[in-house]
Write a protein that holds these residues in place. Structure first.
Motif, mmCIF file in Angstrom:
data_model
loop_
_atom_site.group_PDB
_atom_site.id
_atom_site.type_symbol
_atom_site.label_atom_id
_atom_site.label_comp_id
_atom_site.label_asym_id
_atom_site.label_seq_id
_atom_site.Cartn_x
_atom_site.Cartn_y
_atom_site.Cartn_z
ATOM 1 N N ALA A 1 3.033 -6.042 7.312
ATOM 2 C CA ALA A 1 3.999 -5.041 7.779
ATOM 3 C C ALA A 1 4.834 -4.535 6.612
ATOM 4 N N VAL A 2 5.357 -3.336 6.792
ATOM 5 C CA VAL A 2 6.337 -2.772 5.856
ATOM 6 C C VAL A 2 7.574 -2.407 6.670
ATOM 7 N N ALA B 1 -1.050 1.644 -1.417
ATOM 8 C CA ALA B 1 -2.420 1.976 -1.813
ATOM 9 C C ALA B 1 -3.392 0.961 -1.212
ATOM 10 N N LEU B 2 -3.325 0.810 0.092
ATOM 11 C CA LEU B 2 -4.127 -0.190 0.788
ATOM 12 C C LEU B 2 -5.553 0.271 1.092
ATOM 13 N N VAL C 1 -0.720 -0.123 9.209
ATOM 14 C CA VAL C 1 0.552 -0.620 8.673
ATOM 15 C C VAL C 1 1.559 0.501 8.455
ATOM 16 N N ALA C 2 1.124 1.605 7.849
ATOM 17 C CA ALA C 2 2.062 2.704 7.552
ATOM 18 C C ALA C 2 2.616 3.314 8.821
ATOM 19 N N GLY D 1 -2.647 12.050 12.085
ATOM 20 C CA GLY D 1 -3.198 11.473 13.300
ATOM 21 C C GLY D 1 -4.107 10.297 13.039
ATOM 22 N N ASP D 2 -4.721 10.235 11.844
ATOM 23 C CA ASP D 2 -5.599 9.110 11.523
ATOM 24 C C ASP D 2 -4.885 8.014 10.731
ATOM 25 N N GLY D 3 -3.542 8.119 10.595
ATOM 26 C CA GLY D 3 -2.763 7.047 9.998
ATOM 27 C C GLY D 3 -2.505 7.136 8.517
ATOM 28 N N ARG D 4 -2.966 8.200 7.848
ATOM 29 C CA ARG D 4 -2.713 8.317 6.411
ATOM 30 C C ARG D 4 -1.287 8.802 6.143
#
Length: 400
Positions: A79-80, A106-107, A245-246, A255-258
């Protein structure tokens, strides 16, 4: 107190940024910590080779960062918490929290199953070293048995093409089928597509076009047209996804989490957070999002590092190029395709193929490995001091 920079991920983007920061910032003012789940640097560009049975180098990160001043923390990010400037991790010693003043996210990415039933349970992928080794073990077992086996590669993007041709060349006793949703390698030029078809024919790769896989079982894949494709090993290469996580941290994401970033790779919602590589939604010079790729990791990583240095030292923040110039595709060890693209990301009419393209790809991979294994090469004798900045108020639960 030193400014704490935490880099999440030691892939092509994270490794490059950490090394650049160590080269350019004074250790008297800044401390750099890299968090990574794997103990080695993973050559993701070559994981299809690893799965096919070849040995590829994986330099230990302890060696990579030795003598650089960069701290390595082997753990998985769970988590962040940007409101507290904390990263939660879990490693060999259990859960822990790392505090930061500047964070580089940068995961990277992992294989995307797109919700297709059975992919998670039955399919293999080459998006990570553990999964590539799992596929390798399965292919070893198939080769050892009488009659070999059927390998089904689903997805005809660059990863699927490289995986299918590499397995076919390295393991000629196995039967390989490449499944394409539409026309095989449609984004390539006509000449490059013809070259690819000839390579598949030479290597014995069966190509199924206009085929959509809707579910995967242990011994078959079911298609939208009602057919079932027999498979002893289904390799899923139909795209990539990022960790949640982000999004869970409350960062502005697509929408895809980036992570949505500005031109300098800075989060548009959290100014102390930067992102680079596959997990960053960065808009290139052509006005389109950069694709997930090693090349994009290089461009976004370089811009993020330059922006962090500029802002922390009171200097200028350069505006570097953010472009995508082409694709380098290996077709086994002795063949390949080099396809350049125009400013709009469309394939140019010409291409380079054969051994020349294979040598170019091999050279790029070798240079990338060397650069990542020596992240602070050319470390200057005098590095830049940080500009004075107001002290950040500490959370009530922070240690003194």
């Amino acid at each position: 107190m030193k400014h704490r920079i935490v880099v999440l991920g030691a892939g092509y983007a994270g490794n490059h940024v950490a090394g650049t920061l160590a080269r350019r910032l004074s250790p008297a003012d800044a401390e750099i910590t890299v968090v990574n789940a794997e103990p080695d640097f993973v050559q993701r560009l070559r994981l299809h080779q690893l799965a096919a049975g070849q040995e590829i180098e994986a330099p230990p990160l302890t060696d990579v960062f030795a003598g650089t001043g960069i701290r390595l923390h082997l753990a998985r990010v769970t988590a962040v918490h940007p409101e507290r400037h904390v990263v939660a991790v879990t490693g060999a010693d259990g859960p822990a929290e790392l505090r930061y003043d500047t964070l580089l996210y940068a995961l990277g990415s992992h294989a995307a199953d797109h919700g297709v039933p059975g992919v998670a349970e039955h399919a293999f992928d080459v998006a990570g070293r553990p999964s590539a080794l799992r596929l390798r073990t399965r292919l070893d077992a198939l080769e050892a048995r009488a009659g070999g086996g059927q390998v089904l590669v689903v997805g005809d993007g660059l990863t699927g093409i490289e995986t299918a041709t590499e397995i076919a060349e390295s393991r000629p006793g196995l039967r390989v089928t490449l499944v394409a949703r539409g026309e095989l390698a449609a984004p390539l030029s006509a000449g490059a597509r013809s070259h690819l078809r000839r390579a598949c024919e030479r290597l014995g790769v069966t190509v199924l076009e206009g085929t959509t896989v809707e579910s995967v079982e242990a011994t078959r894949a079911h298609c939208a047209d009602g057919t079932a494709l027999a498979s002893d090993a289904t390799v899923w290469t139909a795209g990539f996804a990022v960790a949640p996580v982000a999004a869970a941290a409350g960062l502005a994401v697509t929408g895809d989490g980036r992570v949505v970033v500005d031109r300098t790779m800075r989060s548009v919602s959290h100014p102390d957070v930067y992102a680079a590589g596959d997990c960053a939604h960065a808009v290139g010079d052509n006005g389109r999002p950069l694709p997930m790729s090693c090349a994009s990791a290089g461009y976004t990583g370089a811009q993020a590092a330059a922006a962090i240095v500029g802002r922390l030292t009171g200097g200028t923040v350069p505006d570097r190029k953010l472009e995508y110039v082409g694709n380098h595709i290996s077709l086994g060890r002795r063949d390949g395709i080099l396809q350049m693209v125009d400013g709009d990301g469309r394939a140019k009419p010409g291409y380079t193929g054969g051994r020349k393209a294979a040598r170019i790809k091999s050279g790029i991979v070798a240079m990338s490995l060397w650069a990542n294994a020596h992240p602070t090469f050319g470390l200057p004798g005098r590095r830049r001091r940080l500009a004075a900045a107001p002290a950040r108020p500490r959370p009530a639960d922070a240690p003194a």
